[in-house]
Structure formats: C-alpha cells, structure tokens
Design an enzyme around this catalytic site. Structure first.
Site, PDB file in Angstrom:
ATOM      1  NE  ARG A  77      27.929  48.315  57.084  1.00 18.73           N
ATOM      2  CZ  ARG A  77      27.653  47.328  57.928  1.00 18.73           C
ATOM      3  NH1 ARG A  77      28.410  46.245  57.988  1.00 18.73           N
ATOM      4  NH2 ARG A  77      26.601  47.397  58.710  1.00 18.73           N
ATOM      5  CG  HIS A 121      26.830  48.429  63.636  1.00 20.36           C
ATOM      6  ND1 HIS A 121      27.307  48.130  62.376  1.00 20.36           N
ATOM      7  CD2 HIS A 121      27.151  47.378  64.417  1.00 20.36           C
ATOM      8  CE1 HIS A 121      27.906  46.934  62.405  1.00 20.36           C
ATOM      9  NE2 HIS A 121      27.831  46.465  63.636  1.00 20.36           N
ATOM     10  CD  GLU A 166      25.385  41.214  61.951  1.00 16.37           C
ATOM     11  OE1 GLU A 166      25.417  41.024  63.175  1.00 16.37           O
ATOM     12  OE2 GLU A 166      26.279  40.808  61.192  1.00 16.37           O
ATOM     13  CG  ASN A 294      26.318  41.971  57.760  1.00 12.57           C
ATOM     14  OD1 ASN A 294      26.528  42.578  56.709  1.00 12.57           O
ATOM     15  ND2 ASN A 294      26.115  42.594  58.903  1.00 12.57           N
ATOM     16  CE1 TYR A 296      32.005  38.298  60.324  1.00 13.87           C
ATOM     17  CE2 TYR A 296      29.644  38.714  60.369  1.00 13.87           C
ATOM     18  CZ  TYR A 296      30.940  39.184  60.411  1.00 13.87           C
ATOM     19  OH  TYR A 296      31.175  40.530  60.543  1.00 13.87           O
ATOM     20  CD  GLU A 353      29.128  43.174  59.837  1.00 17.68           C
ATOM     21  OE1 GLU A 353      29.306  42.132  60.490  1.00 17.68           O
ATOM     22  OE2 GLU A 353      28.506  44.162  60.285  1.00 17.68           O
TER      23      GLU A 353
HETATM   24  C1  JJW Z   1      25.052  35.072  67.152  1.00 23.79           C
HETATM   25  C2  JJW Z   1      25.674  33.582  70.352  1.00 23.79           C
HETATM   26  C3  JJW Z   1      23.034  31.442  71.705  1.00 23.79           C
HETATM   27  C4  JJW Z   1      29.322  41.299  64.283  1.00 23.79           C
HETATM   28  C5  JJW Z   1      25.514  34.960  68.431  1.00 23.79           C
HETATM   29  C6  JJW Z   1      26.494  35.814  68.911  1.00 23.79           C
HETATM   30  C7  JJW Z   1      25.038  32.313  70.861  1.00 23.79           C
HETATM   31  C8  JJW Z   1      22.257  31.618  72.965  1.00 23.79           C
HETATM   32  C9  JJW Z   1      29.767  39.923  64.447  1.00 23.79           C
HETATM   33  N1  JJW Z   1      28.492  41.521  63.139  1.00 23.79           N
HETATM   34  O1  JJW Z   1      31.133  42.545  65.221  1.00 23.79           O
HETATM   35  C10 JJW Z   1      25.593  36.016  66.303  1.00 23.79           C
HETATM   36  N2  JJW Z   1      28.583  39.143  64.817  1.00 23.79           N
HETATM   37  O2  JJW Z   1      29.456  44.425  64.591  1.00 23.79           O
HETATM   38  C11 JJW Z   1      28.290  42.912  63.245  1.00 23.79           C
HETATM   39  N3  JJW Z   1      27.569  38.871  64.020  1.00 23.79           N
HETATM   40  O3  JJW Z   1      24.969  33.968  69.219  1.00 23.79           O
HETATM   41  C12 JJW Z   1      29.636  43.475  63.606  1.00 23.79           C
HETATM   42  N4  JJW Z   1      26.730  38.075  64.632  1.00 23.79           N
HETATM   43  O4  JJW Z   1      23.785  32.569  71.417  1.00 23.79           O
HETATM   44  C13 JJW Z   1      30.422  42.271  64.070  1.00 23.79           C
HETATM   45  C14 JJW Z   1      27.039  36.759  68.064  1.00 23.79           C
HETATM   46  C15 JJW Z   1      26.584  36.871  66.758  1.00 23.79           C
HETATM   47  C16 JJW Z   1      27.186  37.808  65.847  1.00 23.79           C
HETATM   48  C17 JJW Z   1      28.361  38.506  65.989  1.00 23.79           C
END
Ligand code: JJW
Length: 447
Positions: A77, A121, A166, A294, A296, A353
């Site tokens: 992907r 993306h 996302e 996705n 995590y 993911e």
């Molecule tokens: C939430 C941070 C509060 C990626 C977030 C920050 C705190 C003010 C990883 N998914 O690199 C979610 N990823 O490109 C796609 N997913 O809040 C792919 N979600 O804020 C990976 C980051 C993420 C986040 C990061």
C-alpha cells in the site's frame, strides 16, 4: 506456547505514504504540497525536520520492492503525490511523475506483489491550499479530476484503491487542533474540510465504477477505542461521544447517508455549522467495496465536565506505551472491529494500518525491536479473534515498511519494520521484519 493461526486466505501487506518516504521534493517536476510549506515553517515539526529527502524512495524504490519481495507480502500500500503527477493541482499531467509511479507499479507486479493505491494521504498541492484548500468546495472537483486521471493511467494494472487516508486527521487534527498541515485552529474549518473530504471520496467512487469496473475501492478512516472507565452511564456516554468524532462522523455518511445529529448539535453549540448541499449525502453513500481501518491505540475513557468538546478524559490502562507515547490497547482493536461490523454490516475490511513506534537503532548490523514484535503479536491475536467472531477481514497491512517522516514528530519517531539511516538512506531490516516474514509465510505465529 499457543499457536495463533490466521486464515490462509488473509492477504498480508506493508504500507507507506508519498510525503513520508519519497524525498526528491524538488525533482521530477514536483511542486510543493501543504506538508512542504508546513514542515518548512519553524515550530511545526520536531527538530525542524522536513520531507525534502525522507527515505529517498523516489530513487531507491527498486531496493524497497526487493525488501517487500523477500518479506513475502501479497500487497504493498503506497500513496500518490498529487503534486508530482499534477503539479498545478488541476490540469496537465506531469509525465515524469506518472513515469515514477508506472515504474513502481511495474516493479511490484514483476515481483508478484499487488499494488494498493491511496489517492490522498495528506499532501494537497499548496497551489490548491492557496485557493482555500479543502475548505473550498471546488477542491472536491479538483480531486475528482486527479482521481479520474489516476484511474485512467493506472486502473488497468491496479485494482485496489483507497480515496482518503484518515479523514479525521486530515480535517480536525489539521484544521481544528492545528497539529498537522495546514495548521489551522478553527472548528468551522475542521467541519468544512471533513465534509469536503467525504464528498471528494464519494465523487471519486462514482467515477471509479465507470473507469475501473473490475476494481475495488474504499477509504481508510482511523479510530481509537475508548472503553468506559466504570459502568456508569456518564462514562459510557462520554466514551460514545469521544468515539463518535472518528467513527460515526466519518462512517455514518458512507454507510447510512447521514451525519450523527448529536455531533451536528455539539458543533453548533461551539459555533460551527455543517454545510451540506442537496445530493451530497447520496454521493458520499455510494456503496464501497472495501473498508480500510487504521488502528493504533486505545484507552479507558471517563466523563469529565471540562474535558474538551466531548467531556471525556482518557485514562490510560497502565504504563505500557509505545515510544510515541500512545497507550497499547490490543483488546481495543478486537472491540473496534466487532463494533464496526455490528454497526455497519458486512463490508470487507482491510486493516490498512497497524503498527508501533519504537526508536531502536542499529547495533552490529541488527535492530533488536522485540517490543514491536510483541505489539504485532498482541494485535494480530485480536485480529484473529475478530475473524473468528465473523468480522469479514480480508487483509492486514502493517505500518510501516520503512522508518519515515512521521509528520509533526519528524524522523525521531520510527514505525518501520526496516530501519532507515536518514543521513545515508541505508536500510537495515529489523528483527520484526524477519518475524513478520515468518508470520506471513506460515500464516501463524507462537505466543
Ligand atoms: C492524533 C496529537 C492533541 C500515521 C494526533 C497526532 C495530539 C491536540 C500515524 N497514520 O504516519 C493522531 N498517525 O501516515 C497515517 N495516525 O494527535 C500514517 N494518527 O493532538 C502514519 C497524530 C495522530 C496520528 C498519527
């Protein structure tokens, strides 16, 4: 020891995204995206990191495909950089950009690996941001034209497509919380961008039916799981509200043709209105062929009067966190999958993911990332339970093939099963790479 057996039919994959791995920001006729501009502005990304060079996959894609091939995965992907293939955002295609992806696709097919393309993306051409970006409804038509061009160019060879990655991150995290590009802090902007992303998704799906009739298309929302801290109705409701922002807001329009009333009202109480035009929800709710998930992280959630928009606070389960500080909650993966199946029915699900951030370095040519292996084991065990519970899961795609540009966290945060030296671009396979290779080949692993 227990053996966890996954179905022989489950597809295995690994994932990346254009801005996070390609580098070559100024080569091949590419123009800046919102992430080039955002990362170059001081204070937005840790250590002032940018995607200028990233993993240099623009030049090293053959080596990367070799690693995929030795890994034995069925699918890769990756995403297309809109700025590379249509440098002005609209209009003319850039032959050099098209050639890069055509070569990558050919290399994958030559190695028996099925390509899965993500169209968006997060790297919107900056030239479109200057015209309002995703806050402007017109951007949905620019996206449609981009999508159609890609379907025509690559739809003959590539049969698996994702429109938007996302959408919660690309809308609220980027335009309301200000954490990702373009770094705005307006709830109204977040709500407008969210709707336009979903509208763009729907428009692309409509045209996909004509241009790639034998292909499969979907999108890839992200979600975390909030488990009520106590059995009190207050905590149960707080968790539901908290999850609604990622789940119902981005899934109800696709599967039910509606937005959740509770959230429309909540946004209104905070001064933001949902601007939906006649016919939008019919477009957004086009049937899709696959659903990307996705996943995590997750937490316990507890009602808190001043706990932000949703009056919920996260209470992490215990001290186990990955190196990006996200709590590890594999049980939440099982719960999220069974919950989505129950709510939205039998659409085939790809885990587009799942993976863990651990920042191990290279020691004597090896990377001892046992923690990542443990994380993957726990989550694949949950996946196996979800499959046994009847959730129609057809694929599992690990994030990520390579350590890469982790957005606002820069290069410090490593999600790869392959280590990348960001000075030399040298790749070193981690212990988790070899563990994943064995798991993919055996369709099983020991816990
Ligand atoms: C939430 C941070 C509060 C990626 C977030 C920050 C705190 C003010 C990883 N998914 O690199 C979610 N990823 O490109 C796609 N997913 O809040 C792919 N979600 O804020 C990976 C980051 C993420 C986040 C990061």
């Amino acid at each position: 020891m227990t053996t966890i057996q996954l179905p022989e039919t489950l597809k295995w994959g690994a994932a990346t995204a254009s801005y996070q791995i390609e580098g070559a920001a100024h080569e091949g006729g590419r123009t800046p995206s919102i992430w080039d501009v955002f990362s170059h502005a001081p204070g937005n990304v840790k250590n002032g990191d940018t995607g200028d060079n990233a993993c240099n996959s623009y030049h090293k894609y053959k080596e990367d495909v070799n690693h995929l091939s030795e890994l034995g995965v069925d699918q890769y992907r990756f995403s297309i950089s809109w700025s590379r293939v249509i440098p002005q955002g609209r209009g003319e295609l850039n032959p050099e950009g098209i050639a890069y992806y055509r070569n990558l696709i050919q290399e994958l097919l030559d190695h028996g690996i099925e390509p899965m393309i993500t169209l968006y993306h997060w790297d919107l051409p900056q030239i479109l941001q200057d015209e309002g970006g995703w806050e402007a409804r017109e951007t949905t038509d620019a996206f449609l034209a981009y999508a159609e061009a890609m379907f025509k160019e690559f739809g003959g060879q590539v049969k698996k497509w994702l429109t938007i990655n996302e959408p919660w991150c690309a809308s609220f995290l980027s335009n309301y919380l200000g954490v990702h590009a373009p770094g705005k802090t307006s709830l109204q902007a977040g709500v407008d961008v969210a709707h336009h992303l979903m509208l763009a998704h729907g428009k692309a799906v409509q045209s996909f039916r004509e241009l790639v009739p034998d292909g499969e298309i979907g999108y890839a929302p992200n979600l975390g799981w909030l488990e009520p801290y106590s059995p009190s109705q207050e905590d149960i409701d707080a968790c539901k509200r908290g999850m609604m922002w990622q789940k119902e807001w981005f899934m109800d329009p696709v599967f039910k043709g509606t937005y959740p009333e509770t959230l429309i009202q909540l946004f209104a109480e905070h001064g933001a209105s949902l601007n939906v035009e006649e016919g939008d929800l019919e477009i957004i709710s086009q049937p899709i062929d696959l659903m990307g998930i996705n996943y995590y992280t997750g937490s316990l959630g507890r009602y808190k009067e001043d706990g932000g928009l949703f009056q919920v606070e996260e209470v992490p389960l215990d001290e186990r966190r990955t190196d990006i500080d996200w709590p590890i909650y594999a049980e939440g993966f099982y719960k999220a999958l069974t919950d989505i199946h129950q709510t939205y029915g039998d659409v085939p699900i790809y885990i587009t993911e799942n993976g863990a951030c651990y920042n191990h370095g290279v020691e004597d040519g090896r990377v001892y990332d046992q923690e990542r292996i443990d994380y993957l084991k726990q989550h694949l065990t949950s996946l196996s339970r979800a499959i046994e519970a009847g959730v129609p899961i057809v694929g599992y795609i690990v994030w990520s093939l390579l350590d890469n540009f982790e957005w606002a966290e820069g290069y410090e945060k490593r999600f790869g099963i392959i280590h990348v030296n960001f000075e030399t671009f040298e790749r070193t396979r981690k212990d988790s790479y070899y563990w994943y290779r064995d798991t993919v080949n055996n369709h099983s692993f020991e816990v």
